[in-house]
Design a protein around this motif. Sequence first.
Motif, PDB file in Angstrom:
ATOM      1  N   SER A  83      -2.438  16.099  -1.551  1.00 18.96           N
ATOM      2  CA  SER A  83      -2.545  15.321  -0.316  1.00 18.96           C
ATOM      3  C   SER A  83      -2.604  16.269   0.873  1.00 18.96           C
ATOM      4  O   SER A  83      -1.736  17.135   1.026  1.00 18.96           O
ATOM      5  CB  SER A  83      -1.350  14.387  -0.174  1.00 18.96           C
ATOM      6  OG  SER A  83      -1.384  13.725   1.067  1.00 18.96           O
TER       7      SER A  83
ATOM      8  N   ASP B  26      -3.695   0.977   5.585  1.00 14.04           N
ATOM      9  CA  ASP B  26      -5.089   1.015   5.165  1.00 14.04           C
ATOM     10  C   ASP B  26      -5.853  -0.072   5.919  1.00 14.04           C
ATOM     11  O   ASP B  26      -5.537  -1.259   5.797  1.00 14.04           O
ATOM     12  CB  ASP B  26      -5.198   0.779   3.658  1.00 14.04           C
ATOM     13  CG  ASP B  26      -6.575   1.138   3.114  1.00 14.04           C
ATOM     14  OD1 ASP B  26      -7.568   0.908   3.840  1.00 14.04           O
ATOM     15  OD2 ASP B  26      -6.664   1.660   1.995  1.00 14.04           O
TER      16      ASP B  26
ATOM     17  N   GLU C 232       0.848   3.766  -3.185  1.00  9.09           N
ATOM     18  CA  GLU C 232       0.306   5.104  -2.968  1.00  9.09           C
ATOM     19  C   GLU C 232       1.365   6.183  -3.184  1.00  9.09           C
ATOM     20  O   GLU C 232       1.069   7.238  -3.758  1.00  9.09           O
ATOM     21  CB  GLU C 232      -0.267   5.215  -1.550  1.00  9.09           C
ATOM     22  CG  GLU C 232      -1.525   4.396  -1.322  1.00  9.09           C
ATOM     23  CD  GLU C 232      -2.698   4.921  -2.137  1.00  9.09           C
ATOM     24  OE1 GLU C 232      -2.749   6.129  -2.404  1.00  9.09           O
ATOM     25  OE2 GLU C 232      -3.563   4.111  -2.521  1.00  9.09           O
TER      26      GLU C 232
ATOM     27  N   ARG D 180       0.834  -1.208   0.000  1.00 12.15           N
ATOM     28  CA  ARG D 180       0.000   0.000   0.000  1.00 12.15           C
ATOM     29  C   ARG D 180       0.866   1.254   0.000  1.00 12.15           C
ATOM     30  O   ARG D 180       0.594   2.216  -0.721  1.00 12.15           O
ATOM     31  CB  ARG D 180      -0.917  -0.016   1.226  1.00 12.15           C
ATOM     32  CG  ARG D 180      -1.777   1.217   1.379  1.00 12.15           C
ATOM     33  CD  ARG D 180      -2.826   1.328   0.301  1.00 12.15           C
ATOM     34  NE  ARG D 180      -3.788   0.238   0.378  1.00 12.15           N
ATOM     35  CZ  ARG D 180      -4.856   0.149  -0.413  1.00 12.15           C
ATOM     36  NH1 ARG D 180      -5.096   1.078  -1.327  1.00 12.15           N
ATOM     37  NH2 ARG D 180      -5.681  -0.884  -0.311  1.00 12.15           N
TER      38      ARG D 180
ATOM     39  N   GLU E  11       1.972   6.533  -6.917  1.00  9.99           N
ATOM     40  CA  GLU E  11       0.795   7.130  -7.554  1.00  9.99           C
ATOM     41  C   GLU E  11       0.650   8.600  -7.172  1.00  9.99           C
ATOM     42  O   GLU E  11       0.342   9.450  -8.025  1.00  9.99           O
ATOM     43  CB  GLU E  11      -0.454   6.338  -7.150  1.00  9.99           C
ATOM     44  CG  GLU E  11      -1.725   6.821  -7.837  1.00  9.99           C
ATOM     45  CD  GLU E  11      -2.916   5.948  -7.514  1.00  9.99           C
ATOM     46  OE1 GLU E  11      -4.039   6.460  -7.564  1.00  9.99           O
ATOM     47  OE2 GLU E  11      -2.713   4.746  -7.212  1.00  9.99           O
ATOM     48  N   GLN E  12       0.871   8.922  -5.901  1.00 12.12           N
ATOM     49  CA  GLN E  12       0.750  10.309  -5.470  1.00 12.12           C
ATOM     50  C   GLN E  12       1.784  11.203  -6.146  1.00 12.12           C
ATOM     51  O   GLN E  12       1.502  12.365  -6.467  1.00 12.12           O
ATOM     52  CB  GLN E  12       0.895  10.397  -3.947  1.00 12.12           C
ATOM     53  CG  GLN E  12      -0.309   9.868  -3.177  1.00 12.12           C
ATOM     54  CD  GLN E  12      -0.125   9.993  -1.673  1.00 12.12           C
ATOM     55  OE1 GLN E  12       0.800  10.641  -1.209  1.00 12.12           O
ATOM     56  NE2 GLN E  12      -1.024   9.381  -0.914  1.00 12.12           N
TER      57      GLN E  12
END
Length: 944
Positions: A665, A904, A548, A544, A551-552
């Motif tokens: 974010s 998560d 993330e 995760r 991707e961020q």
Amino acid sequence: MALLKIIFQKMWNNKWLTCSLFLGLFITVSLVSSIPTYTSSVLHKLLVKELEQHQIDKNHFPGEFSYITTFEKDQNSVEATKKIADINKQIISNTDLPLLANKTILSSVPFDIFNENKTETDKHGRFVGLTDVEKHITITDGRMPAEKSEDGIIEVIVPETTLQKRGIVLNTPLIAVEGDLELTVKPVGTFQAENKNDPYWSIPPERYTDDFIVLEDTYREVFFKKELLSSARFFSAFDYYAIMNEHIPSLLQLKDKVKADVSDVVDTPVMVQFPISDILSSYEKKEEQLKTMLWSLHVPVLVMLALYLFMVSRLIVNRQLTEIAVLSSRGATRFQIMKIYLIELGILAGLAFLIGPYFGMLLCKILGGTNGFLQFVQREALPVSLGYESYLYAAVAVISSVFMVMIPVFQGSNQSIVHQKQNMTKAVTKTRWSILVLGLALIGISIYGLFVFNTRPPAVSQDYSVDPILFFIPALFVIGLGLLILHLYPLLLAGVYKLGKRYWNLSLYSTFIQVGRSFNQYQFLMLFLMMTIGIGIFSASAARTLNENFEQQIRYENGADVTIDVKWPSNEVAASTVSSSVTSGEQPTEQEGETSEENETLVTETQLVYSEPSFEPFLKMKEVEHAAKVLKFDGIRAEAKGKALFSFQVMGIEPKEFAQTAWFSPNLLPHHWYEYLNLLSQEQSSVLISRSVSKALGVKEGDYIKVEGDYTNTMEVVVYGIIDYWPSFLPEKKEEDEEAPALIVANLPYVQNAMGLEPYEVWLKVKKDASRKDLYQSLDETKDPIIMMSDVHPDLVELKNGAFLLGLNGTLSLGFIVSIIIAFIGFLLFWILTIKSRVLQYGVFRAMGIPLKKLIGILLFEQVLTSGFASFIGIIIGGITSVLFVPLFHLSMEQQLPFQVIFDPSDERKIYFFVALMLSVGLTILVLLVKKIKIYQAIKLGED
């Protein structure tokens, strides 16, 4: 034959244990053999995509391999050409790749070309022979040349442009002269490529405008005999869709191989062209990196499989200790006893070796369908195929597994009946100090690794890759901490038992006695559960976090889902014309000079006038959720407190629309970024500045800054906030000699009023269920010319389809599923055998009047104190491991955003669900088995 009969009978009598052993061997072989299969498949997929992109970008067929050699006048060129042709044939066949085209281009020495009457010279020309040229062309005028030259006339064909360039017509003879040699040439036809995309035409027909194309047979008949060759070019077009990893080493050796072999034939240099050699060489390194990562990710699962095989083998041996003792007492040697088990194991291992790699192919397809930890999506299947390397890995897995399984056999093969009884007595009170030593050693190694990584400088590569040791060390920590707790748990259990000895009911009292006295038999099962859950939680957090963060980073750099630059109508062309008319006149006199300069300034100002296109079409698109205007000025000058700052960026936004559209974010700033946008909304002249602006100008909140644009445009703004990050703003400088990037965020209307109307970007937030195809079609329907568009979706798709994340997500997900399956089978097998071995005990309990509920209670408490405790500790170990080791992943990543460790709850819920399901199903089966126990069975067993 008698021995095989005994072995098969023994396997049938212990069919459940035998099936469990085979399952462990089968999964081990499948997992290990899937590593080269998956590596080859995913790299082949990526290689094909990169070669396709190469063809689009370079407009050059990526499978081309060619080399050219020249000949000196006194050299036997014909003989040399034949030898090189044989060398080329052998080299190309060794690549073992299908060819889309294979030709030889033979060029003659240059000739002087005359008209038929020799009155004037018509430039120079060469005669060229192309292999099978007639199969790849279309005659546009005239006809094909005759197969043989007649009356000494050489018939040729030429490209369409040759006739005009040379000023000749078809069927008009020409004279070609080279020294004392004179040839008669007749162009009889013009041609063009039958298919322009045919790899055969890597050199397009237009390049042969100065040449005469001769059929291959005629060429060899005329020019070979007269030794008129000047050069020979050997061309091959490989089908790059068929290039697999095993082909890459031989392809990379082509250049050196050709140069070495051809240099033995001719002394002249050989010029080799292989445009994709750099791409192929990079994939050798990628293959090693991917294999290393897959091995490191598989290590925890393989350790579990090794423990599983050891446990099953030990259960088999323990159930057959009496038989082994009898055989040993009757004179059977250790070798003879081990031979029986080795043959049995060889049958199971051979079967696993044959079918395991095919199941490994299925596992590769599962790997290719992952989009995150335990997340599977519909995606184009990987082109998997089995190679010799898969079976090589499978053979290694089989040999290692056989060795692991034979350890308990070796330990038990030399026991007589006396030794067996003595060992059973010692087993009750024996303490395994080796478990403590091993656990502390593994913890020490992992902590040392943690220290080493914490002192390592961050990576400088932008490739998506992670040091595989970062997955291996946490696995050691989980195993080591689990072993340490297993050693300490009996002490904890004894302490709890003594504290409540007077108060425990029958079920608890019996459970404490049973678990405390026979704890060694539960260790493997508890270690299974700790490893499965602990590594599962770490894997979920690692996957995760990496997904993330990658991707961020992409979303942050793009700013929004889609960013668009639309062409604005302007008077730039008209203004340029006026400027040209003013400046191209006569030189102004001294008195007119000032007026002329004013005119030029006026003209220059007018060329910056734009007309804003309608923004409404973007708001009305059904695929768009929100849209925002984002104006970006570069090369702006700012002044404050006597200091100046040059070449920074001003971003003009509308706060509400920007908040609804941009991606950001909330964790990147001290306060939620909406609060900063609210500050902008309070005052039109307010701005947000990057920390680099604050340091350069020495300003803080409440200070004023004067911003100057081109010409005389200026505005005065007041600082309301200082930011480190902002959508699409990259705060880190890429080179040491570069200045730190600087940004001022202001209100768009205020910027436009002060600095003039300038083209702004259009940022779009796309609806989650919207199709990109429909979005692009809607953008076309706006009829506004789009200069540039940046869509984050293709980049995210490319990221998810990359070798690194595919391997990471797939391997971690598959590893956890396999671990759960193995743990479940081991759990079920252990308890079924345990209950069967306690039929006498449970029967005595029932005969003593203990009700069935109490008996089930004993079983339930035993589960809680062993499996339940192990699951709980696994959760704690997984959390500790994630907190300690997941932050290390930032060392292998170079990114603009700060690294964030992400937990998560949905990932952990999946793990809890699998574990709860495993324990529930297992406990249900055990309860049903206990219910079936009859008192008479226990009495009969006691009599036996």
